[in-house]
Write a protein that holds these residues in place. Structure first.
Motif: not given
Length: 328
Positions: A113-119
């Motif tokens: 989920k954190d990576i999705e926000l960063q993407l």
């Protein structure tokens, strides 16, 4: 269980079953340690395929099984390998690579989920950069067009003011009324207005074209896929190293995963030699010395030339000659 552990590590069960408890314990520990990275990579393969890449469960199971078997064979090779410094170095490097890749890929699943926000943030930044490139490319042309419009507008307004002053007698010839001179100035102002309208229309077309290019850049940049594995790895490291708290948590978690996956190499290198291993080395040394003794014995007692027919005849003639010379 000892027989099963021996099959995993490639050891001889018949020799090991009569050995010391420490020898059995080491083999059991190495066999159990093999399954830790295997389990981790099976989880990585399934979760990456199904949750991150969005593929079906069947494909996820196939990828998980394939990765598990590959890591199992590599880890088993690490356990079974014994040899020179080069072999030991390769074993350590291979263990490091497996551990690092496993830690990174598992982080991709855990911090999904954190990576999705960063993407999403990277996508917005990419869109803004695309629009900014359009603005920078047309900035000088737009500024020049705006200055041209302003100049033509000012010329038109100056001409209108001059015609007004000619008409009310406050300027020009000083005669009130719309006479010939005033009409000439009004005609000149009308021509300047037409020129201003033309330049203003061209400026409007330029602004509209730039805005269309900006929209196209937004759509193109926004339509690009941001779900590639390498982009996700980049997003992970970008996210982590922008805040020291997140960096600390990530490093601690990654070190924990790395330790689990590197456990096989640590046990193999760090555990002292057992009686079973010393016995195996002794068997190899005895076998080596026996072969050397056989080679030396063959060299001392076996002469291939003695069995060649031509050489045998020559040898016999020489012996007959010696006998004739001594007793003839």
């Amino acid at each position: 269980m000892l027989k099963f552990f021996c099959k995993i590590t490639g050891d001889d069960y018949n020799l090991l079953k009569n050995e010391t408890p420490e020898s059995k314990k080491k083999v059991a520990a190495l066999a159990v340690a093999v399954f830790i990275p295997v389990f981790i990579w099976v989880s990585i393969g399934f979760l990456l395929t199904t949750q991150i890449m969005g593929m079906s469960t069947n494909i996820g199971l196939l990828v998980a099984f394939s990765l598990g078997m590959l890591v199992f064979m590599l880890e088993r090779t690490i356990i079974m390998a014994n040899g020179s410094r080069l072999v030991n170095t390769f074993r350590i490097v291979l263990g490091l690579v497996i551990a690092l890749l496993g830690a990174i890929f598992l982080d991709e699943v855990i911090f999904h989920k954190d990576i999705e926000l960063q993407l999403a943030q990277m996508r917005r930044t990419h869109v803004e950069e695309s629009v900014s490139r359009i603005d920078n490319e047309y900035a000088s042309q737009l500024l020049l067009s705006q200055e041209r419009v302003s100049k033509h507008y000012q010329d038109w307004q100056d001409a209108l003011e001059e015609a007004r002053r000619e008409a009310d007698g406050t300027g020009g010839s000083g005669q009130r009324g719309v006479d010939g001179i005033a009409r000439l100035k009004l005609d000149a102002a009308a021509q300047l207005k037409n020129e201003y309208d033309r330049v203003s229309a061209a400026h409007g077309e330029l602004v509209q074209r730039i805005e269309q290019l900006r929209d196209d850049a937004r759509q193109h940049a926004g339509a690009e896929h941001y779900d590639g594995l390498l982009l996700r790895v980049k997003a992970l490291f970008t996210l982590v190293f922008t805040d020291w708290v997140m960096a600390f948590v990530y490093i601690m978690f990654t070190l924990f995963l790395f330790s689990l996956e590197f456990l096989v190499v640590l046990l193999k290198i760090g555990w002292k030699k057992t009686n079973y291993e010393r016995k195996m080395e002794m068997i190899e040394e005895i076998g080596k010395r026996r072969m050397e003794m056989l080679i030396i014995s063959d060299v001392n007692h076996f002469h291939p030339a003695m069995y060649q027919p031509a050489l045998k005849n020559i040898r016999k003639k020489l012996q007959d000659t010696k006998q004739a010379s001594l007793f003839g």
